[in-house]
Design an enzyme around this catalytic site. Structure first.
Site, PDB file in Angstrom:
ATOM      1  N   LYS A  66      34.920  48.222  41.528  1.00 45.91           N
ATOM      2  CA  LYS A  66      35.209  48.870  42.810  1.00 45.91           C
ATOM      3  C   LYS A  66      35.433  47.771  43.841  1.00 45.91           C
ATOM      4  CE  LYS A  66      33.491  52.198  46.210  1.00 45.91           C
ATOM      5  NZ  LYS A  66      32.360  53.047  46.624  1.00 45.91           N
ATOM      6  N   ARG A 114      36.701  57.379  54.846  1.00 45.06           N
ATOM      7  CA  ARG A 114      35.621  57.251  55.830  1.00 45.06           C
ATOM      8  C   ARG A 114      35.626  58.459  56.767  1.00 45.06           C
ATOM      9  NH1 ARG A 114      35.465  51.321  55.554  1.00 45.06           N
ATOM     10  NH2 ARG A 114      34.989  51.069  53.337  1.00 45.06           N
ATOM     11  N   ARG A 131      31.678  46.093  53.603  1.00 48.16           N
ATOM     12  CA  ARG A 131      30.962  46.136  52.332  1.00 48.16           C
ATOM     13  C   ARG A 131      31.342  44.970  51.421  1.00 48.16           C
ATOM     14  NH1 ARG A 131      32.090  52.571  52.224  1.00 48.16           N
ATOM     15  NH2 ARG A 131      30.269  53.161  53.454  1.00 48.16           N
ATOM     16  N   GLU A 139      31.595  42.673  35.076  1.00 58.03           N
ATOM     17  CA  GLU A 139      30.969  43.930  35.483  1.00 58.03           C
ATOM     18  C   GLU A 139      31.052  44.971  34.357  1.00 58.03           C
ATOM     19  OE1 GLU A 139      29.264  44.601  38.113  1.00 58.03           O
ATOM     20  OE2 GLU A 139      29.912  43.343  39.790  1.00 58.03           O
ATOM     21  N   LYS A 153      38.623  51.217  40.772  1.00 56.97           N
ATOM     22  CA  LYS A 153      38.901  51.839  42.066  1.00 56.97           C
ATOM     23  C   LYS A 153      39.187  50.757  43.090  1.00 56.97           C
ATOM     24  CE  LYS A 153      36.716  54.976  45.420  1.00 56.97           C
ATOM     25  NZ  LYS A 153      35.481  55.698  45.797  1.00 56.97           N
ATOM     26  N   TYR A 204      43.363  63.517  44.408  1.00 58.13           N
ATOM     27  CA  TYR A 204      43.273  64.676  45.291  1.00 58.13           C
ATOM     28  C   TYR A 204      44.363  65.698  44.983  1.00 58.13           C
ATOM     29  CZ  TYR A 204      40.026  61.623  47.656  1.00 58.13           C
ATOM     30  OH  TYR A 204      38.964  60.797  47.919  1.00 58.13           O
TER      31      TYR A 204
END
Length: 332
Positions: free
Chosen positions: A202, A212, A223, A239, A254, A319
Site C-alpha cells: 500500500k 479522504r 502517512r 512485505e 494499492k 467502485y
C-alpha cells in the site's frame, strides 16, 4: 516484390471481427472477480453524495443493504465495508472501531443478515476512519504512530469485526506485524474461518484524495512513515514474504493503475490470491474526464480493469463493480 505473399504473418487476421477478438482474448473479466468498496455513514437518513466521486455515496444502513443485494444479483464477488462514525464519537484510539455498536460493526451485521454467504463480506480493519487525528494507528507522546500499541487495537478490531459477521478482514494500516497479530486474535476468539486480505503493498499516494472525503477523514499530516514510498519496488516483495509468513490468505496492491509493475511482480511471486484496489483517485479521474467529454467513459473503465487483470490481479476492488458486473452479464 510479390505483394501477394508478403507479409506471410498477419496478426490482424485475429482482429477482424468482434467475435474473433473475443474468442482469442488472453484476459477476461468475470463479475466474481470484482469487489465493491462501500461506505456507510452513521446518523444519516439519506445517502450523502461524495462530490469528488460522482455516483458514489455514503450509504445509510438501509441503502447499504440494498447495494449489497444488488451486488449479489449482479454476480459481484465481494463487498468491502468502510464505516464513517459521527465526528463526536471519534477519539485518539478510534473507539468506534471496536465498539460492538460502532457503525462498521452494525453495518457488518446488517449486510450479513441481508446476503448471508452469497457475497464475501469484507471489512476495513484500520483506525483512520475512527480516530480524531485521522491516522491509521495510536499516536505516541511525540505524535508519531506507535506501531506496537496500534497492533493491540487491531487485534481488538479483528475480533469485533469477526463477531459482527465479516468473512474477511482487510488490515490496511501497514503496521509491521499486523497480519500475525490479527491471525492470532481471530484464532484465539474462535474465528479460524475468517480470512485475512492483507494490504501488502500500500503506497503513500496522491490518488487517495477523494477517499479522504468519502470517509470524512480527520487526517493531520501524512502517512509517509508507514505507507510505502512510491519509489520502491523490491520493498513490496519483502512485505509480501512477511505477510504470507504471518498468515495472510490473500494479498493486495494499492493503488492499481500507477503500480501495475508492482502488481505483476507480486502476482509472479505470490502463492496466495492477489487483489488490486482501483482507488478513489483512479475512479475520479475517469469520471471527471468523461464528464468533460474528453474520454469514452465505459471503454476507459473496461480498459483499466482489463489492464489490472492482465498485470496479474485475481480480484479487483472497484467502485464500478456492480455496474461492470451488469455489463459483463449482458455480454458487453
Amino acid at each position: 516484390m510479390d505483394h501477394g505473399s508478403f507479409p506471410g504473418v498477419r496478426p490482424r487476421r485475429l482482429r477482424t471481427t468482434a467475435a474473433m477478438r473475443r474468442m482469442v482474448a488472453e484476459t477476461r473479466l468475470d463479475p466474481a472477480e470484482l469487489i465493491l468498496p462501500a461506505f456507510v455513514r452513521e446518523g444519516v437518513s439519506e445517502p450523502v453524495p461524495i462530490a469528488s466521486m460522482p455516483g458514489v455515496v455514503q450509504h445509510t444502513r438501509d441503502t447499504l443493504r440494498k447495494a449489497a443485494a444488488e451486488a449479489v444479483a449482479a454476480g459481484v464477488g465481494g463487498i468491502m465495508l468502510f464505516g464513517v462514525p459521527e465526528d463526536a464519537k471519534k477519539d485518539a484510539v478510534g473507539t468506534p472501531g471496536t465498539d460492538p455498536d460502532g457503525i462498521l460493526q452494525v453495518a457488518l451485521r446488517d449486510v450479513r443478515a441481508e446476503v448471508g454467504d452469497d457475497l464475501v463480506i469484507m471489512s476495513d480493519l484500520c483506525l483512520d476512519e475512527h480516530t480524531d487525528h485521522g491516522h491509521c494507528g495510536v499516536l505516541d507522546a511525540q505524535g508519531r504512530v506507535d506501531n506496537d500499541a496500534t497492533l493491540e487495537r487491531y487485534a481488538q478490531m479483528a475480533r469485533a469485526q469477526a463477531d459482527a459477521g465479516a468473512h474477511t478482514v482487510g488490515p490496511s494500516g501497514m503496521m509491521d506485524g499486523q497480519v500475525r497479530v490479527i491471525r492470532e486474535a481471530l484464532d484465539g476468539a474462535g474465528h479460524q474461518d475468517v480470512s485475512i486480505l492483507a494490504y501488502t503493498a500500500k503506497y503513500s499516494s496522491a490518488f487517495y484524495g477523494p477517499f479522504r472525503e468519502a470517509v470524512g477523514s480527520s487526517l493531520q499530516g501524512d502517512r509517509k512513515t508507514y505507507q510505502q514510498d512510491p519509489a520502491n519496488a523490491r520493498e513490496a516483495l519483502r512485505e509480501l514474504a512477511l505477510d504470507v509468513a504471518e498468515g495472510a490468505d490473500m494479498v493486495m496492491v494499492k493503488p492499481a493503475l500507477p503500480y501495475l509493475d508492482i502488481l505483476r511482480q507480486i502476482a509472479d511471486a505470490s502463492q496466495v490470491p492477489v487483489a488490486a484496489y482501483q482507488i478513489s483517485g483512479e475512479y475520479a479521474m475517469i469520471e471527471a474526464a468523461a464528464a468533460n467529454g474528453w474520454i469514452e467513459r465505459d471503454r476507459a473503465i473496461m480498459e483499466t480493469l482489463t489492464s489490472v487483470r492482465r498485470a496479474g490481479a485475481d480480484m479487483i476492488l472497484t467502485y464500478w463493480a456492480s455496474e461492470v458486473a451488469g455489463w459483463l452479464r449482458g455480454g458487453r
